[in-house]
Scaffold this motif. Structure first.
Motif, PDB file in Angstrom:
ATOM      1  N   PHE A 289       0.835  -1.205   0.000  1.00  0.00           N
ATOM      2  CA  PHE A 289       0.000   0.000   0.000  1.00  0.00           C
ATOM      3  C   PHE A 289       0.871   1.257   0.000  1.00  0.00           C
ATOM      4  CE2 PHE A 289      -4.217  -1.864   1.415  1.00  0.00           C
ATOM      5  CZ  PHE A 289      -4.937  -1.270   0.390  1.00  0.00           C
ATOM      6  N   ASN A 290       1.916   1.257   0.845  1.00  0.00           N
ATOM      7  CA  ASN A 290       2.828   2.398   0.871  1.00  0.00           C
ATOM      8  C   ASN A 290       3.459   2.629  -0.495  1.00  0.00           C
ATOM      9  OD1 ASN A 290       2.551   3.145   3.595  1.00  0.00           O
ATOM     10  ND2 ASN A 290       4.749   3.408   3.808  1.00  0.00           N
ATOM     11  N   CYS A 291       3.895   1.533  -1.119  1.00  0.00           N
ATOM     12  CA  CYS A 291       4.545   1.635  -2.434  1.00  0.00           C
ATOM     13  C   CYS A 291       3.592   2.204  -3.473  1.00  0.00           C
ATOM     14  CB  CYS A 291       5.020   0.256  -2.896  1.00  0.00           C
ATOM     15  SG  CYS A 291       6.381  -0.441  -1.959  1.00  0.00           S
ATOM     16  N   VAL A 292       2.394   1.652  -3.549  1.00  0.00           N
ATOM     17  CA  VAL A 292       1.503   2.006  -4.650  1.00  0.00           C
ATOM     18  C   VAL A 292       0.956   3.420  -4.496  1.00  0.00           C
ATOM     19  CG1 VAL A 292      -0.697   1.147  -3.705  1.00  0.00           C
ATOM     20  CG2 VAL A 292      -0.264   1.038  -6.170  1.00  0.00           C
ATOM     21  N   PHE A 293       0.805   3.912  -3.266  1.00  0.00           N
ATOM     22  CA  PHE A 293       0.373   5.302  -3.078  1.00  0.00           C
ATOM     23  C   PHE A 293       1.407   6.262  -3.652  1.00  0.00           C
ATOM     24  CE2 PHE A 293      -3.268   7.192  -1.246  1.00  0.00           C
ATOM     25  CZ  PHE A 293      -3.972   6.200  -0.580  1.00  0.00           C
ATOM     26  N   LEU A 294       2.655   6.071  -3.265  1.00  0.00           N
ATOM     27  CA  LEU A 294       3.729   6.926  -3.778  1.00  0.00           C
ATOM     28  C   LEU A 294       3.901   6.754  -5.279  1.00  0.00           C
ATOM     29  CD1 LEU A 294       6.130   8.829  -3.343  1.00  0.00           C
ATOM     30  CD2 LEU A 294       7.524   6.804  -2.859  1.00  0.00           C
ATOM     31  N   TYR A 295       3.895   5.510  -5.726  1.00  0.00           N
ATOM     32  CA  TYR A 295       4.111   5.186  -7.131  1.00  0.00           C
ATOM     33  C   TYR A 295       3.045   5.837  -8.017  1.00  0.00           C
ATOM     34  CZ  TYR A 295       6.488   2.013 -10.441  1.00  0.00           C
ATOM     35  OH  TYR A 295       7.241   1.485 -11.442  1.00  0.00           O
ATOM     36  N   THR A 296       1.803   5.765  -7.577  1.00  0.00           N
ATOM     37  CA  THR A 296       0.708   6.316  -8.384  1.00  0.00           C
ATOM     38  C   THR A 296       0.835   7.822  -8.539  1.00  0.00           C
ATOM     39  OG1 THR A 296      -0.789   4.557  -7.665  1.00  0.00           O
ATOM     40  CG2 THR A 296      -1.804   6.544  -8.561  1.00  0.00           C
ATOM     41  N   THR A 297       1.149   8.515  -7.450  1.00  0.00           N
ATOM     42  CA  THR A 297       1.276   9.976  -7.533  1.00  0.00           C
ATOM     43  C   THR A 297       2.446  10.387  -8.416  1.00  0.00           C
ATOM     44  OG1 THR A 297       2.603  10.005  -5.509  1.00  0.00           O
ATOM     45  CG2 THR A 297       0.236  10.342  -5.280  1.00  0.00           C
ATOM     46  N   GLU A 298       3.465   9.555  -8.524  1.00  0.00           N
ATOM     47  CA  GLU A 298       4.627   9.881  -9.354  1.00  0.00           C
ATOM     48  C   GLU A 298       4.431   9.508 -10.820  1.00  0.00           C
ATOM     49  OE1 GLU A 298       8.280   9.646  -6.140  1.00  0.00           O
ATOM     50  OE2 GLU A 298       7.814   7.864  -7.310  1.00  0.00           O
ATOM     51  N   LEU A 299       3.566   8.567 -11.085  1.00  0.00           N
ATOM     52  CA  LEU A 299       3.370   8.116 -12.465  1.00  0.00           C
ATOM     53  C   LEU A 299       2.425   9.029 -13.248  1.00  0.00           C
ATOM     54  CD1 LEU A 299       3.159   4.250 -11.925  1.00  0.00           C
ATOM     55  CD2 LEU A 299       4.898   5.449 -13.252  1.00  0.00           C
ATOM     56  N   TYR A 300       1.401   9.565 -12.577  1.00  0.00           N
ATOM     57  CA  TYR A 300       0.426  10.410 -13.269  1.00  0.00           C
ATOM     58  C   TYR A 300       0.876  11.870 -13.271  1.00  0.00           C
ATOM     59  CZ  TYR A 300      -3.047   6.634 -13.354  1.00  0.00           C
ATOM     60  OH  TYR A 300      -3.718   5.471 -13.595  1.00  0.00           O
ATOM     61  N   PRO A 301       0.617  12.616 -14.352  1.00  0.00           N
ATOM     62  CA  PRO A 301       0.939  14.048 -14.392  1.00  0.00           C
ATOM     63  C   PRO A 301      -0.031  14.857 -13.538  1.00  0.00           C
ATOM     64  CG  PRO A 301      -0.169  13.403 -16.407  1.00  0.00           C
ATOM     65  CD  PRO A 301       0.079  12.133 -15.632  1.00  0.00           C
TER      66      PRO A 301
END
Length: 609
Positions: free
Chosen positions: A499-511
């Motif tokens: 969950f920690n990974c995907v929260f950060l990852y998602t915010t960094e992947l989308y503009p």
């Protein structure tokens, strides 16, 4: 001037960013409480059919079945509970008035078996078939009740004894669970599925909130939606505590779930958009630790407040306090610039600079400077963005589908484990603490991994390990309860790290223009997983191996999907869709590794390109 340089000019990771992140982390403590609250407010205590009064010639007993030797009526009562006392202990009737026709007893601290001969060690309620637990448990004798959902028909002689449903309701053992929605509205036996339905309705509210409030946050701002969500959750949570019936309870929980999703998404974007790139991972990890600590606090609060209405009120009223101080928080300057509100962005940045003792540097920022240095991003910015932008271009579409699988699978398996505490055979308060405590080492490890190994590999490994231990649990004999619980705890820790990974990852992947919308849809898929998880759990009555198998396979599939996502380690946040599309065509320049320790940097700060 790139926006990362603007943040550095007003102080980088200054006092303002630290204080705002801390104030945003406090409500996350109660996010865990609302998500997992039904473990306690809907706990199922041992229960048995309430037996109607039977006329008797014995006035003193009022028609009650004579107590066996060693059990004598106690003249005192605890609250409204009538008690029978034996030399070794007591067992009370939780119905408020002693139920005639059934005898409640204990012998030497244990519960007598239905025939009055066998003794069930360490038991309070013994069932007619010799087993213990909420299903099939009964208070009293086998000539009165049959399990927890049927009873023998009174005044029937000769031939096989007829049985009937519990027309007069149920009596509950309130020694642990004083009051839950199960005891208040009799959500047992033929109505037991309403308990799971209440949780699914709540998760459906969280889903709708992700869809609706996520998009509104991109349109009206992070701070505005955050404040609205605080107000809505405080009001709806309070109304839930005073719900007069099951239907209104579900309606208020649905609305509360919407609000919880809204403030969760707004907090995630505010944290990421105000924190410089080198410190982004550690900051997101800190907010994740707040959620973990909230799980442990929930166990303590639930133990101290055993009545479900007061417990619901205890985790809802603080949101009015959060609403009060949220006026001080700063709107995302990045969102303001890209929304055509550069003048407001300048004021916000100057305020932050002054708070960070960089007032002179902040005064150098002007509207013209922001517009001239972000003209490329502003020129590419459309007047409005829709859901179709998540699938319109190939790279964003690829990211969207992979993240959807990951979000669904993590939440599906997480809630499959976390919402089943009563089946571990130990105190639900203890197992809640254990489930919360395991997140600390898991998130520490994944935080280091995120900053040095990368987002993609960290997420893939965490998901694969979670699926592996959950599947392995299928082959562990039920007698080895400690081993089974340990594997479930490890799996839950890996899912929390994911969950920690995907929260950060998602915010960094989308503009930036579609970041909140993308995060909202990721959260949507997570809520779909949360809705489906209890439905799969219901299948264990027919296929006991199926729920753990599905809970274990889902993270493995998600691990494969995560392996196809682009890496974002040391990559600046993208501001346009075109920037994301073009990143795959060129290899980003190498940057120093992200900082784990929150310490000042020697030399000039890192800049976002």
């Amino acid at each position: 001037m790139p926006f990362g340089a603007v943040l550095a000019q007003v102080g980088g990771l200054g006092r303002f960013q630290v204080l705002q992140t801390a104030l945003l982390a406090v409500p996350i403590l109660l996010m865990a409480s609302h998500n997992l609250l039904q473990n306690f407010t809907a706990a199922v205590p041992p229960h048995r059919c309430r037996v109607p009064a039977v006329p008797s010639a014995t006035p003193a007993g009022h028609g009650a079945t004579p107590a066996p030797p060693g059990a004598t009526p106690d003249a005192t009562s605890r609250g409204s509970d009538t008690v029978l006392r034996s030399p070794g202990g007591t067992l009370r009737s939780p119905s408020g008035v002693h139920s005639p026709g059934a005898t409640h007893l204990t012998l030497n601290g244990t519960a007598a078996s239905p025939d009055g001969t066998g003794v069930q060690p360490d038991a309070t309620w013994a069932s007619s078939n010799g087993t213990l637990g909420p299903t099939g448990a009964t208070l009293g004798w086998s000539n009165v009740t049959l399990g927890s959902c049927r009873r023998y028909v009174a005044n029937v002689t000769g031939g096989p004894r007829a049985t009937e449903p519990c027309h007069d309701g149920w009596d509950y053992d309130r020694s642990i669970y004083v009051s839950t929605i199960v005891t208040e509205w009799d959500l047992v036996c033929g109505y037991r599925q309403l308990r799971q339905m209440a949780q699914s309705i709540y998760m459906a509210g969280v889903l709708v909130g992700a869809l609706v409030l996520g998009g509104l946050s991109d349109r009206f701002g992070r701070k505005a939606m955050l404040m609205w969500s605080y107000l809505q959750l405080g009001v709806m949570g309070t109304c839930t505590a005073f719900a007069p019936n099951y239907a209104s309870y579900c309606v208020f929980r649905f609305a509360g779930g919407m609000a919880l999703s809204g403030f969760g998404l707004s907090i995630a974007c505010l944290v990421v958009e105000w924190i410089p790139t080198p410190y982004r991972a550690i900051t997101v990890a800190i907010t994740g630790f707040a959620y973990t600590l909230g799980q442990i606090i929930l166990a303590g609060v639930a133990y101290a407040v055993p009545h479900w209405r007061w417990l619901q009120l205890s985790v809802s009223l603080p949101f009015f306090v959060f609403l009060f101080y949220s006026w001080w928080l700063a709107e995302s300057a990045r969102w303001l610039v890209l929304s055509g509100k550069a003048d407001r962005a300048v004021k916000v940045l100057q305020r932050v600079a002054a708070f960070n003792n960089r007032k002179e540097e902040g005064e150098k920022i002007t509207v013209e400077m922001l517009k001239s240095n972000m003209k490329e991003e502003l020129a590419a910015l459309k007047s409005s963005y829709t859901v179709s932008d998540l699938v319109r271009t190939p790279v964003i579409r690829h990211i969207f589908f992979c993240l959807s699988i990951v979000w669904f699978s993590i939440s599906f398996s997480y809630y499959g484990l976390a919402m089943d505490l009563q089946n571990f055979g130990v105190s639900i308060y203890l197992i809640q603490v254990i489930f919360g405590a395991v997140d600390f080492p898991a998130k520490v490890v994944v935080t280091v991994s995120l900053s040095y190994v990368g987002r993609r590999l960290s997420l893939t490994v965490a998901l694969f390990l979670a699926g592996l231990v959950v599947v392995a649990n299928i082959f562990v004999p039920t007698e080895l309860q400690t081993v089974r619980t340990a594997l479930a705890v490890i799996g839950k820790g890996c899912l929390s790290a994911s969950f920690n990974c995907v929260f950060l990852y998602t915010t960094e992947l989308y503009p930036t223009p579609i970041r909140q919308t993308g995060l909202g849809f990721g959260s949507t898929m997570a809520r779909v997983g949360g809705i489906v998880a209890p439905l799969v759990k219901m299948m264990d009555e027919y296929y006991p191996f199926l729920p753990p198998a599905v809970y274990g396979v889902a993270p493995v599939v998600a691990a494969v999907a995560a392996a196809f996502l682009p890496e974002t380690l040391n990559t600046p946040l993208p501001d346009t869709i075109e920037e994301v599309e073009n990143r795959t065509k060129r290899k980003p320049a190498g940057d120093p590794k992200e900082k784990i320790a929150l310490q000042p940097q020697d030399g000039p700060p890192l800049k976002e390109a």
